[in-house]
Design a protein around this motif. Sequence first.
Motif, PDB file in Angstrom:
ATOM      1  N   LEU A 137       0.914  -1.226  -0.099  1.00  0.00           N
ATOM      2  CA  LEU A 137       0.032  -0.336   0.408  1.00  0.00           C
ATOM      3  C   LEU A 137       0.768   1.045  -0.005  1.00  0.00           C
ATOM      4  O   LEU A 137       1.571   1.438   1.268  1.00  0.00           O
ATOM      5  N   VAL A 138       0.895   2.126  -0.909  1.00  0.00           N
ATOM      6  CA  VAL A 138       1.491   3.398  -0.732  1.00  0.00           C
ATOM      7  C   VAL A 138       0.520   4.665  -0.790  1.00  0.00           C
ATOM      8  O   VAL A 138      -0.547   4.315  -1.847  1.00  0.00           O
ATOM      9  N   VAL A 139       0.306   5.350  -0.033  1.00  0.00           N
ATOM     10  CA  VAL A 139       0.058   6.484  -0.248  1.00  0.00           C
ATOM     11  C   VAL A 139       0.262   7.980  -1.133  1.00  0.00           C
ATOM     12  O   VAL A 139       2.463   8.084  -0.884  1.00  0.00           O
ATOM     13  N   VAL A 140       0.604   9.012  -1.786  1.00  0.00           N
ATOM     14  CA  VAL A 140       1.095   9.570  -2.184  1.00  0.00           C
ATOM     15  C   VAL A 140       0.407  10.966  -2.346  1.00  0.00           C
ATOM     16  O   VAL A 140      -0.933  11.097  -2.576  1.00  0.00           O
ATOM     17  N   ALA A 141       1.212  11.813  -1.295  1.00  0.00           N
ATOM     18  CA  ALA A 141       0.599  13.522  -1.489  1.00  0.00           C
ATOM     19  C   ALA A 141       1.414  14.278  -1.283  1.00  0.00           C
ATOM     20  O   ALA A 141       2.810  14.353  -0.855  1.00  0.00           O
ATOM     21  N   ASN A 142       1.218  15.494  -1.178  1.00  0.00           N
ATOM     22  CA  ASN A 142       1.842  16.845  -1.439  1.00  0.00           C
ATOM     23  C   ASN A 142       2.905  16.652  -0.316  1.00  0.00           C
ATOM     24  O   ASN A 142       4.387  16.913  -0.347  1.00  0.00           O
ATOM     25  N   ARG A 143       1.986  16.506   0.882  1.00  0.00           N
ATOM     26  CA  ARG A 143       2.743  16.463   1.998  1.00  0.00           C
ATOM     27  C   ARG A 143       3.016  15.407   2.662  1.00  0.00           C
ATOM     28  O   ARG A 143       2.005  14.194   2.769  1.00  0.00           O
ATOM     29  N   LEU A 144       4.157  15.127   3.766  1.00  0.00           N
ATOM     30  CA  LEU A 144       4.442  13.743   4.182  1.00  0.00           C
ATOM     31  C   LEU A 144       3.869  14.229   5.715  1.00  0.00           C
ATOM     32  O   LEU A 144       3.152  15.434   6.277  1.00  0.00           O
ATOM     33  N   VAL A 154       8.525   2.459  -5.189  1.00  0.00           N
ATOM     34  CA  VAL A 154       8.556   1.725  -4.163  1.00  0.00           C
ATOM     35  C   VAL A 154       7.394   1.223  -3.406  1.00  0.00           C
ATOM     36  O   VAL A 154       6.595   0.350  -2.938  1.00  0.00           O
ATOM     37  N   ALA A 155       6.468   0.874  -5.411  1.00  0.00           N
ATOM     38  CA  ALA A 155       4.979  -0.406  -4.914  1.00  0.00           C
ATOM     39  C   ALA A 155       5.434  -1.495  -5.443  1.00  0.00           C
ATOM     40  O   ALA A 155       6.081  -1.530  -6.390  1.00  0.00           O
ATOM     41  N   GLU A 156       4.913  -2.619  -4.726  1.00  0.00           N
ATOM     42  CA  GLU A 156       5.572  -3.616  -4.862  1.00  0.00           C
ATOM     43  C   GLU A 156       4.551  -4.316  -5.958  1.00  0.00           C
ATOM     44  O   GLU A 156       3.309  -3.777  -6.182  1.00  0.00           O
ATOM     45  N   PRO A 157       4.855  -5.383  -6.283  1.00  0.00           N
ATOM     46  CA  PRO A 157       4.119  -5.861  -7.635  1.00  0.00           C
ATOM     47  C   PRO A 157       2.126  -6.525  -7.965  1.00  0.00           C
ATOM     48  O   PRO A 157       2.339  -6.388  -7.127  1.00  0.00           O
ATOM     49  N   GLY A 158       1.415  -5.151  -8.257  1.00  0.00           N
ATOM     50  CA  GLY A 158      -0.097  -5.097  -7.883  1.00  0.00           C
ATOM     51  C   GLY A 158      -0.567  -4.812  -7.068  1.00  0.00           C
ATOM     52  O   GLY A 158      -1.398  -5.245  -6.411  1.00  0.00           O
ATOM     53  N   ARG A 170       3.210   1.939 -14.479  1.00  0.00           N
ATOM     54  CA  ARG A 170       3.200   0.662 -13.281  1.00  0.00           C
ATOM     55  C   ARG A 170       2.032   0.090 -14.112  1.00  0.00           C
ATOM     56  O   ARG A 170       0.775   0.322 -13.422  1.00  0.00           O
ATOM     57  N   PRO A 171       1.183  -0.226 -14.878  1.00  0.00           N
ATOM     58  CA  PRO A 171       0.308  -0.845 -15.596  1.00  0.00           C
ATOM     59  C   PRO A 171      -0.660  -2.290 -14.498  1.00  0.00           C
ATOM     60  O   PRO A 171      -1.141  -2.174 -14.574  1.00  0.00           O
ATOM     61  N   ASP A 172       0.799  -2.833 -13.651  1.00  0.00           N
ATOM     62  CA  ASP A 172      -0.175  -3.417 -12.077  1.00  0.00           C
ATOM     63  C   ASP A 172      -0.392  -3.188 -11.897  1.00  0.00           C
ATOM     64  O   ASP A 172      -1.192  -3.891 -10.610  1.00  0.00           O
ATOM     65  N   LEU A 173      -0.440  -1.818 -11.551  1.00  0.00           N
ATOM     66  CA  LEU A 173      -0.859  -1.665  -9.754  1.00  0.00           C
ATOM     67  C   LEU A 173      -2.017  -1.110 -10.279  1.00  0.00           C
ATOM     68  O   LEU A 173      -3.271  -0.339 -10.829  1.00  0.00           O
TER      69      LEU A 173
END
Length: 471
Positions: free
Chosen positions: A6-13, A127-131, A152-155
């Motif tokens: 699980l990867v969260v992407v946000a402008n701010r940490l 940083v995203a693992e496969p799938g 990454r079309p697998d995500l």
Amino acid sequence: MRQSSLVVVANRLPIDDSTTPDGACEWRRSPGGLVSALHSPLRQTPATWVGWAGGTGPAPALPDVDGVRMHTVPLTADDLRDHYEGFANATLWPLYHDAVEQPEHHRRWWEAYQRVNQRFAAAAAEVAEPGAVVWVQDYHLQLVPGLLRALRPDLRIGFFLHVAFPPPELFMQLPRRAELLRGMLGADLVGFQRAQAAHNFAQLADRVLGLPATDHRIAVDGRIVRVGSFPVSIDTTEMTALVERPDVADRASRLRRDLGSPEHVILSVDRMDYTKGIEQRLKAYSELIADGHVKVRDTVLVQVAVPSRERVGQYQILRERVEREVGRINGEFGRVGEPAIHYLTQPFDRAELAALYRIADVMAVTPLRDGMNLVAKEYVAARVDDTGALLLSEFAGAAAELPQAYLVNPHDLEGLKQGLLAALRARPEQVRERMQAMRTHLRQHDIHAWARSYLSALDQDSTLLSRLGTT
Ligand code: ADP
Ligand code: G6P
């Protein structure tokens, strides 16, 4: 590079490099609703949070925060100026909030927006693992879903917008409207705070890209993108536990005493932002004092307004105007040791905020436009004894869920004054009944329910949910 499911992407940490007055670097919780919302459901999960740590220069290596891995994306001084302060906060932010301030358009800002979105997409891909599930947040990163899908079309990719999303007439002003919509449509699920916002998006996809929606689904490049509303919330359990702590109760008693033990305390807590309606609220309050409806002797207003986006011109102008008005009102109506407004610009820790919520007989939350407004929900969660009146703008997303609040139109000065008086003078039984209804709603719709409903819609086989511990 360690990868996550699980990867969260946000402008701010969730933590921010706030430099102290003596020049030392200090890590503090980042401001704003996005961090407040995501912090609890992610705690102790095997997730990575990709974001910016504040400041410019090389990306610092940060320790995990509550078990969540931090992956820092650097911004240069040019990126900060043209992406964060420019396209994100001087083009999109005002436009998405009803253009209450004039949005600016500069080609250089758009170039920076693309460049920074590309950098975030590359970091997430790394940083995203496969799938894996990647959950992209907010208006700073609307191109990331599309860019990430190409890499990454697998995500499985989700996008959630924390702020308001405007009606087509306003969005159509954006010179790069088609690219922004296409970017969001790179996701499998595009989420908004309100059903109206999801509807605006679907209309725009049809009008700008010729992609009609059927039953909240849009077919794009052979894929199906779902569109929906997921009103964000707060950690009600955490807030309840906080206000019930003996040290918070002590702080609250001390605060009330320090305020001169007034009959009524009115509280407002905002980022210093022109969308929050701070000037309109101050005007309404000062007129109520001038008209003799409110007496400074027995009613105090505590206005917390933490500075935000301080290098953006419109924010500088707002701060000057607010401070001039607070000075005028205190000069005109205050007495020695008895200011009409207690004005505070400091960031507070959660316990101090909880103590403030505890002493507020009326909480005034009157934005001109707000995607949700978590302060309103935090106040309700903090009123464990079912007392306290919430004065709430019709233009906050929270109003759709909390119709028992004293609802006002902040553009209508007379209505705002009447609403404030009604909240101040309400009978205790009426206040209790309204507060109980709002608290019941929030208990069932807390932040864990929000994360569960979004992620189960995104990740339909729900393997992720069991790992998150939110089921
Ligand atoms: P926005 O996201 O536009 O800032 P919200 O009301 O949704 O507005 O969220 C604001 C968040 O910031 C809330 O969780 C609130 O408790 C927090 N906050 C606001 N002012 C302060 C302050 N002075 N110190 C610490 N936290 C604050
Ligand atoms: C709002 C936005 C967030 C943002 C926050 C604070 O909540 O939706 O994305 O992080 O304001 O603003 P800032 O500019 O300090 O990140």
